[in-house]
Design an enzyme around this catalytic site. Structure first.
Site: not given
Ligand code: G6P
Length: 559
Positions: A393, A214, A362, A220, A517, A276-277
């Site tokens: 199990h 986003k 989140e 990462e 972060k 994002g979620r």
């Molecule tokens: O889609 P991006 O901007 O790369 O974000 C990826 C993810 O990282 C962030 O740190 C948020 O905690 C998430 O809500 C998000 O989905």
């Protein structure tokens, strides 16, 4: 927002509706599910709802008609319906980020009108869906060729959090609808092993990377995408010009996409009003769309929309997300439930609970209310679980006989997926027998007298007794189709919404991920450079524990 009922007004646990629930709990909290079913033999059919293709049984919950009425009064007093309507209208209900929350617009029909700041966003949503469809069709037809002219056959999604969990979960869920002759991989972890395992057996000439982010600033994802680009260009012995045929981006940030070297013609856009979620039904779902095809993808969107409409319009008594949300509030507040298990009886839903962890934890893992005041009530639970019957199990023991109170959702399907190998479909009844048996055992347990009646030695009776009274929701559908998946996800999205509204927290921000972060950025140079071990990037003293750990790491790495 100013007309929202709870803002600046009475706090949740000062409301008379809250007190009424507390008093009610004192009166009925000890009632068992055995007693509830004895008092009302029709409970099994009376406490059930149908939403689209979902049959939802909530009879095995520790509630009476009065409990449910009181919970609905709490929802009314906390303005759940008003906040819901504000969300659907495109108001900026994500106050800490000053954003609208409009994932519901992603699945609105073409003719719908939903405005953000006076602009109808629906045409843009459908324009992107159309572009995605054209692209997906091209890849599926073998017409999207790589730098060397070979058709693309491998699709690697690089993203993390909402830009990974949704498409990865849905790909798995709908695997039987996917093109089996194409290979799909999902890379998220900054641990190089993730990308390594994803590409090591792939022909780069036939590989397409979908960089999903986003913000397009997530370290990462950008790191993995950069490594993927290096791998591809090295393997193909090609220059920057090869990138365009092998990389596309899914993002809200055109500038950063361009900076990375991806042509914005190969970018599929979404918007800041998609969290994002809450984003896998946006452009973030491109890998899924390539896998299942645009028609199936749209069926999934229709499934989402069906539940959106249900949530928006169904009366409180029949409103499934409202009900599920209220049940969670009831258990958190008055039974001190700390966690919530989601137990799908479908192997295809193996990533479903992991997906829900982000959606729920989140969103509702917050401890200050919308006005910044500390809450003194439970907010979001720990969400956990894996597919049945495996969990039976392993950890079900604790749910059955441990000291924890764990409300659970059981999700199952009447039919196995269509393309199982001959003979395997016959196993489905056994799977589902377990599905039904578990909620039965959890609800009704086994009394000491029942154990004795089996001739069990007296000293073993306490060990073989099941206390029962563990509440569960059962969600049953005919089959796990794209539409049903959309319905399920929307159900949980809105459940989370309801809870956030009642707890008066901002379910749409995620400031809690920021600190780690920032600290990682400061620590990284201390690991890699010849720098004073006890100090962070800015020369600041590291705390004693972290400094010692960094020293141990450097020594292990011979640095
Ligand atoms: O889609 P991006 O901007 O790369 O974000 C990826 C993810 O990282 C962030 O740190 C948020 O905690 C998430 O809500 C998000 O989905």
């Amino acid at each position: 927002m100013s007309e929202m009922k709870t803002e600046g007004s009475m706090r949740l646990n000062q409301l008379p509706e809250w007190a009424a629930l507390g008093k009610h709990h004192e009166q009925v909290g000890g009632t068992t599910l055995r007693e509830l079913f004895a008092a009302d033999p029709d409970r099994g059919t009376g406490y059930a709802l149908r939403v689209g293709d979902l049959y939802l049984d909530y009879s095995k919950h520790l509630v009476t008609d009065e409990t449910l009425a009181l919970l609905r009064e709490l929802a009314a007093a906390t303005g759940v319906a008003e906040l819901r309507d504000a969300m659907f209208r495109g108001e900026r209900i994500n106050t800490t980020e000053d954003r609208a929350v409009l994932h519901t617009a992603l699945r609105a029909p073409r003719e719908a009108v939903i405005e953000v700041d006076g602009e109808n966003v629906v045409p843009a949503v459908h324009a992107v869906l159309d572009r995605m469809s054209a692209f997906a069709d091209k890849v599926r037809a073998g017409e999207w060729t790589g730098h060397t002219g070979k058709p693309v056959k491998n699709i690697v999604n690089i993203g993390i959090g909402g830009s990974d969990l949704g498409p990865a979960m849905a790909f798995e869920a709908l695997r039987s609808y996917t093109r089996r002759d194409l290979t799909f991989r999902f890379v998220s972890n900054v641990d190089g092993a993730d990308l390594h395992e994803a590409v090591r057996d792939l022909d780069p000439a036939e590989t397409l990377f979908i960089v999903a982010s986003k913000t397009f600033t997530t370290i990462e994802t950008i790191t993995n995408a950069t490594s993927a680009r290096d791998w591809l260009l090295t393997e193909l012995r090609a220059g920057q010009e090869a990138v365009a045929r092998h990389f596309v981006a899914l993002s809200t940030n055109a500038e950063k996409v361009e900076e990375f070297g991806i042509d914005t013609a190969n970018m599929f856009e979404f918007w800041d009003w998609v969290g994002g979620r809450y984003s896998y039904d946006s452009a973030i779902g491109l890998s899924l769309m390539i896998a299942i095809g645009p028609d199936r993808f749209r069926e999934m969107l229709d499934g989402f929309h069906l539940v959106d409409e249900h949530f928006r319009t169904a009366p409180a008594e029949e409103n499934a997300p409202l009900l599920l949300g209220l049940l969670g509030v009831w258990y958190g507040a008055f039974f001190d439930a700390q966690s919530h298990a989601v137990l799908p009886y479908s192997h295809y839903l193996s990533k479903f609970t992991a997906y829900l962890q982000q959606l729920d934890m989140e969103s509702n893992g917050k401890s200050v209310d919308r006005d910044g005041r500390p809450v003194d009530w439970q907010t979001g639970p720990v969400v956990w679980g894996t597919p049945g019957t495996n969990g039976q199990h392993a950890y079900y023991q604790l749910i059955h006989q441990g000291t924890k109170f764990v409300p659970a959702d059981f999700i199952g399907f009447a039919e196995p997926v269509a393309d199982l190998l001959p003979g395997l479909a016959a196993q489905h009844d056994l799977l589902m027998a377990n599905f039904f048996a578990q909620t039965q055992a959890l609800a009704f347990g086994k009394t000491p007298d029942e154990v004795r009646a089996e001739g069990v030695a007296e000293e073993l009776v306490p060990h073989k007794t099941f206390q029962g009274n563990h509440p569960t929701t059962t969600i049953l559908a005919k089959a796990l189709t794209p539409s049903v998946l959309g319905q399920l996800i929307a159900l949980y999205e809105h459940k989370v919404f309801v809870q956030g509204a009642i707890w008066n927290i901002d379910s749409f921000d995620q400031w809690g991920v920021e600190l780690g972060k920032v600290l990682a950025k400061r620590i990284e140079p201390v690991l890699t450079e010849n720098q004073d071990q006890g100090r962070g990037e800015g020369g600041e003293q590291l705390d004693g524990s972290t400094a010692a750990l960094v020293a141990a790491y450097r020594s292990l790495r011979g640095r």
